[in-house]
Design a protein around this motif. Structure first.
Motif, PDB file in Angstrom:
ATOM      1  N   PRO A  76      -7.930  -0.300  -8.142  1.00  0.00           N
ATOM      2  CA  PRO A  76      -6.973  -0.210  -7.027  1.00  0.00           C
ATOM      3  C   PRO A  76      -7.662  -0.176  -5.657  1.00  0.00           C
ATOM      4  CG  PRO A  76      -6.448   1.398  -8.729  1.00  0.00           C
ATOM      5  CD  PRO A  76      -7.795   0.846  -9.061  1.00  0.00           C
ATOM      6  N   TYR A  77      -8.869   0.365  -5.620  1.00  0.00           N
ATOM      7  CA  TYR A  77      -9.603   0.490  -4.365  1.00  0.00           C
ATOM      8  C   TYR A  77     -10.381  -0.791  -4.066  1.00  0.00           C
ATOM      9  CZ  TYR A  77      -8.339   5.166  -5.793  1.00  0.00           C
ATOM     10  OH  TYR A  77      -7.622   6.253  -6.220  1.00  0.00           O
ATOM     11  N   ARG A  78     -10.989  -1.354  -5.078  1.00  0.00           N
ATOM     12  CA  ARG A  78     -11.768  -2.579  -4.907  1.00  0.00           C
ATOM     13  C   ARG A  78     -10.877  -3.756  -4.545  1.00  0.00           C
ATOM     14  NH1 ARG A  78     -14.633  -2.964  -9.945  1.00  0.00           N
ATOM     15  NH2 ARG A  78     -12.810  -4.061 -10.738  1.00  0.00           N
ATOM     16  N   ARG A  79      -9.656  -3.781  -5.082  1.00  0.00           N
ATOM     17  CA  ARG A  79      -8.760  -4.905  -4.840  1.00  0.00           C
ATOM     18  C   ARG A  79      -7.889  -4.729  -3.599  1.00  0.00           C
ATOM     19  NH1 ARG A  79      -6.760  -7.464 -10.561  1.00  0.00           N
ATOM     20  NH2 ARG A  79      -8.788  -7.532 -11.575  1.00  0.00           N
ATOM     21  N   GLY A  80      -8.056  -3.617  -2.893  1.00  0.00           N
ATOM     22  CA  GLY A  80      -7.297  -3.422  -1.670  1.00  0.00           C
ATOM     23  C   GLY A  80      -5.858  -2.997  -1.883  1.00  0.00           C
ATOM     24  N   HIS A  81      -5.537  -2.503  -3.076  1.00  0.00           N
ATOM     25  CA  HIS A  81      -4.174  -2.048  -3.349  1.00  0.00           C
ATOM     26  C   HIS A  81      -3.914  -0.640  -2.819  1.00  0.00           C
ATOM     27  CE1 HIS A  81      -4.166  -4.926  -7.061  1.00  0.00           C
ATOM     28  NE2 HIS A  81      -3.982  -5.573  -5.940  1.00  0.00           N
ATOM     29  N   ALA A  82      -4.953   0.187  -2.759  1.00  0.00           N
ATOM     30  CA  ALA A  82      -4.781   1.605  -2.420  1.00  0.00           C
ATOM     31  C   ALA A  82      -4.519   1.783  -0.933  1.00  0.00           C
ATOM     32  CB  ALA A  82      -6.009   2.399  -2.837  1.00  0.00           C
ATOM     33  N   TYR A  83      -3.659   2.756  -0.620  1.00  0.00           N
ATOM     34  CA  TYR A  83      -3.354   3.065   0.769  1.00  0.00           C
ATOM     35  C   TYR A  83      -4.368   4.032   1.374  1.00  0.00           C
ATOM     36  CZ  TYR A  83       1.148   0.983  -0.420  1.00  0.00           C
ATOM     37  OH  TYR A  83       2.129   0.114  -0.839  1.00  0.00           O
ATOM     38  N   MET A  84      -5.083   4.725   0.532  1.00  0.00           N
ATOM     39  CA  MET A  84      -6.145   5.621   1.002  1.00  0.00           C
ATOM     40  C   MET A  84      -7.153   5.802  -0.125  1.00  0.00           C
ATOM     41  SD  MET A  84      -4.219   9.354   0.998  1.00  0.00           S
ATOM     42  CE  MET A  84      -2.740   8.779   1.828  1.00  0.00           C
ATOM     43  N   GLY A  85      -8.326   6.320   0.199  1.00  0.00           N
ATOM     44  CA  GLY A  85      -9.367   6.527  -0.794  1.00  0.00           C
ATOM     45  C   GLY A  85      -9.028   7.664  -1.750  1.00  0.00           C
ATOM     46  N   LEU A  86      -9.768   7.723  -2.852  1.00  0.00           N
ATOM     47  CA  LEU A  86      -9.516   8.739  -3.876  1.00  0.00           C
ATOM     48  C   LEU A  86      -9.660  10.144  -3.311  1.00  0.00           C
ATOM     49  CD1 LEU A  86      -9.064   9.668  -6.803  1.00  0.00           C
ATOM     50  CD2 LEU A  86     -11.523   9.350  -7.183  1.00  0.00           C
ATOM     51  N   ASP A  87     -10.727  10.404  -2.575  1.00  0.00           N
ATOM     52  CA  ASP A  87     -10.948  11.755  -2.052  1.00  0.00           C
ATOM     53  C   ASP A  87      -9.804  12.191  -1.139  1.00  0.00           C
ATOM     54  OD1 ASP A  87     -13.322  11.912  -3.422  1.00  0.00           O
ATOM     55  OD2 ASP A  87     -14.586  11.426  -1.694  1.00  0.00           O
ATOM     56  N   GLU A  88      -9.367  11.291  -0.275  1.00  0.00           N
ATOM     57  CA  GLU A  88      -8.275  11.643   0.633  1.00  0.00           C
ATOM     58  C   GLU A  88      -6.985  11.867  -0.149  1.00  0.00           C
ATOM     59  OE1 GLU A  88      -6.287  10.238   4.877  1.00  0.00           O
ATOM     60  OE2 GLU A  88      -7.412   8.777   3.691  1.00  0.00           O
ATOM     61  N   MET A  89      -6.739  11.060  -1.171  1.00  0.00           N
ATOM     62  CA  MET A  89      -5.550  11.244  -1.997  1.00  0.00           C
ATOM     63  C   MET A  89      -5.548  12.625  -2.641  1.00  0.00           C
ATOM     64  SD  MET A  89      -4.231   9.102  -5.375  1.00  0.00           S
ATOM     65  CE  MET A  89      -5.199  10.001  -6.604  1.00  0.00           C
ATOM     66  N   LEU A  90      -6.669  13.010  -3.236  1.00  0.00           N
ATOM     67  CA  LEU A  90      -6.730  14.294  -3.934  1.00  0.00           C
ATOM     68  C   LEU A  90      -6.597  15.463  -2.967  1.00  0.00           C
ATOM     69  CD1 LEU A  90      -9.542  13.451  -6.512  1.00  0.00           C
ATOM     70  CD2 LEU A  90      -7.083  13.649  -6.937  1.00  0.00           C
TER      71      LEU A  90
END
Length: 315
Positions: free
Chosen positions: A150-164
């Motif tokens: 999701p992060y590599r393909r540009g699908h995520a709205y924010m990074g994992l750390d920020e999400m958590l």
């Protein structure tokens, strides 16, 4: 000259096909074409950049190409995308509006009942799950970690750390359970350890995904299959990335979106029966009696009918 079907596969799918395993889409396609007198070639994963007159099926391609159908497992075991636009967050389903009024409620109840018998009632999921039953706080938020896609393909709205951090800081006293991805457990353990070192109090869990889904107040992920599986249990989800099932999810694009999205998700459980019926009726089930007819329609829609592929009628 007639066209051939070219399957572009990763190593593990190629090895499974060569070993005669039939649990995937690709041996079914190969057998289907060869039984009708067509030609099939197995090739490296990425197709030529220009059309060559053949039909290409490419596992998990990131971008559409001429004369290409893109394939991937569609969240539930035995269910597949075969799509000219893309798969998962990029599938054609993402562009189609869901109108519950177009779905027959009786048919939907019967359809989803079969899904529950097959998956949630049996506590079956794509990856190995614990057999033992575990209980969690029904007020809990369950976060499903994923790998890089999701992060590599540009699908995520924010990074994992920020999400958590957003979830942990906005949980409002609710316990936050984090389940590492089954094939990236060590990475997940390190993520949880790092959060604890920062003073957060996540609860690590490796419980069966269906135990978590049946009890959670809400789930959180980028666009995990587990979030969609939660609909079989009537459990709402908050997504921090694009998905082709996000029409019935809460969407969190910024940290400020989390509190209102959580409040709305918790306002009352929803009936996802019609949506699941609508969604999965647009995918390919390997055990569907109409599987081969559906595949041939998809081939024809991008210009590769039976005549172009040199296929005989075996009906």
């Amino acid at each position: 000259m007639t066209a051939k079907l070219v399957l572009h596969l990763p190593d593990h799918e190629r090895a499974a096909l060569e070993a005669g395993k039939m649990a995937s889409l690709y041996p079914r396609l190969k057998r289907m074409i060869e039984r009708r007198g067509g030609r099939v070639e197995i090739a490296p994963r990425f197709p030529p950049t220009a059309p060559d007159g053949n039909l290409h099926v490419v596992d998990n391609a990131r971008k559409p190409h001429p004369d290409v159908l893109i394939s991937a497992l569609a969240y539930l075991e035995g269910c597949w995308h075969l799509d000219p636009k893309g798969v998962l967050a990029d599938s054609s389903i993402a562009e189609r509006p869901f109108d519950p009024e177009t779905v027959d409620p009786v048919e939907a109840e019967a359809y989803v009942a079969t899904l529950r018998v097959r998956f949630s009632d049996q506590r079956n999921s794509r990856y190995h799950q614990k057999k033992s039953v575990e209980e969690i706080d029904p007020e809990g938020i369950v976060v499903f970690l994923q790998g890089p896609p999701p992060y590599r393909r540009g699908h995520a709205y924010m990074g994992l750390d920020e999400m958590l951090r957003t979830v942990l800081e906005g949980a409002g006293g609710r316990p936050v359970y984090i389940k590492p991805h089954p094939i990236r457990k060590d990475e997940g353990v390190q993520v949880i350890k790092g959060l604890k070192e920062l003073g957060y109090r996540p609860i690590k869990t490796n419980a069966n995904v269906h135990d978590l889904l049946r009890q959670a107040a809400v789930t959180v992920s980028a666009n995990s299959a587990a979030s969609l599986e939660g609909f079989l249990h009537g459990t709402p989800t908050l997504l921090f990335a694009r998905a082709d099932f996000d029409q019935v999810a809460g969407i969190v694009r910024t940290p400020e979106d989390f509190a209102p999205a959580l409040e709305q998700a918790l306002a009352g459980r929803r009936d996802y029966t019609k949506f699941l019926t609508w969604y999965f009726s647009q995918c390919l089930w390997l055990d569907d009696p109409e599987f081969e007819a559906q595949v041939m329609r998809r081939f024809a829609e991008i210009g590769f009918d039976a005549d172009r592929l040199g296929l005989s009628d075996i009906s």
